[in-house]
Design a protein around this motif. Structure first.
Motif, PDB file in Angstrom:
ATOM      1  N   VAL A 127      46.529  58.138  43.593  1.00 34.18           N
ATOM      2  CA  VAL A 127      45.705  56.922  43.481  1.00 34.18           C
ATOM      3  C   VAL A 127      45.002  56.534  44.771  1.00 34.18           C
ATOM      4  N   GLY A 168      44.263  53.098  49.399  1.00 32.23           N
ATOM      5  CA  GLY A 168      43.697  51.782  49.111  1.00 32.23           C
ATOM      6  C   GLY A 168      44.329  51.111  47.907  1.00 32.23           C
ATOM      7  N   ASN A 169      44.738  51.888  46.923  1.00 27.74           N
ATOM      8  CA  ASN A 169      45.321  51.322  45.713  1.00 27.74           C
ATOM      9  C   ASN A 169      46.787  50.954  45.848  1.00 27.74           C
ATOM     10  N   SER A 194      47.673  49.306  48.692  1.00 28.99           N
ATOM     11  CA  SER A 194      47.605  48.277  49.732  1.00 28.99           C
ATOM     12  C   SER A 194      48.260  46.991  49.223  1.00 28.99           C
ATOM     13  N   GLU A 228      46.047  45.363  46.566  1.00 29.98           N
ATOM     14  CA  GLU A 228      45.967  46.024  45.264  1.00 29.98           C
ATOM     15  C   GLU A 228      47.322  46.180  44.579  1.00 29.98           C
ATOM     16  N   SER A 229      48.385  46.306  45.350  1.00 31.24           N
ATOM     17  CA  SER A 229      49.736  46.506  44.801  1.00 31.24           C
ATOM     18  C   SER A 229      50.730  45.556  45.466  1.00 31.24           C
ATOM     19  N   TYR A 243      51.203  53.982  37.294  1.00 28.92           N
ATOM     20  CA  TYR A 243      49.750  53.851  37.384  1.00 28.92           C
ATOM     21  C   TYR A 243      49.172  54.664  36.234  1.00 28.92           C
TER      22      TYR A 243
END
Length: 199
Positions: free
Chosen positions: A125, A128-129, A131, A134-135, A156
């Motif tokens: 993922v 960035g996903n 971070s 985001e998470s 995910y």
């Protein structure tokens, strides 16, 4: 002072550990770990090895072992690469994912399988996903050293805005790696990695 067997000194410069230490038996600082061979095999199985640039389920140009094509690669959809280049791209992407895990977990100690599962997550993922923005629940679990909470946040399932069957099974596999060091594919034998029924 030298670390006693099974103990770790978190100072990177003076890190030492007994050679008998097994990262599957003892949680180790993430900076001491790299993806295991079992993880590399599982990753190649999940991603496949494709030598022709294609568009992934989200529409991004991809090649090799799930390598997201960048402008520096000088590749476009339909271009073909060598197997050796695919391996080189994999090694570079793994190093990026490993560093992403180290940045994510900080000083949280991990078993090898826990590290591997997080490498798979970041590889799949992107950093960035995972971070804090985001998470947030994953980052909260890491901050609280809540290993079960981390395992609960490894799901995910979406790509390109919709649920992808292959990602559902990959998330199950990732959780099994994290919790049980079980690297085998959870899909029924008649189902492909993408989640389609084989005929």
């Amino acid at each position: 002072m030298a670390a006693s067997p099974g103990m770790v000194d978190l100072d990177r410069a003076s890190y030492s550990v007994s050679v008998a230490t097994n990262p599957y038996d003892v949680r180790m600082p993430a900076f001491t770990l790299t993806a295991s061979e079992a993880m590399k095999e599982a990753l190649a199985e999940e991603e496949g090895v494709r030598l022709t640039v294609y568009r992934d389920v989200a529409g991004y140009p991809t090649v090799g072992v799930g390598h997201l094509v960048t402008p520096e690669d000088n590749l476009k959809v339909g271009d073909r690469i060598s197997y050796e280049r695919a391996l080189a791209l994999l090694e570079g992407d793994l190093k990026t994912a490993e560093e992403g895990v180290r940045n994510l977990v900080g000083d949280l100690a991990l078993y090898q399988n826990e590290f591997d599962a997080l490498v798979d997550l970041v590889y799949n993922v992107g950093s960035g996903n995972v971070s804090e923005r985001e998470s947030p629940r994953l980052n909260k679990a890491i901050a609280e050293r809540d290993y079960q909470g981390i395992a609960d946040e490894l799901n995910y399932h979406h790509a390109g805005g919709s649920v992808a069957n292959g990602l559902v099974f990959r998330s199950e596999r990732r959780a099994a790696i994290f919790q049980e060091a079980a690297y085998s594919d959870p899909r029924p034998a008649h189902m492909s990695v993408s989640g389609n029924i084989r005929t």
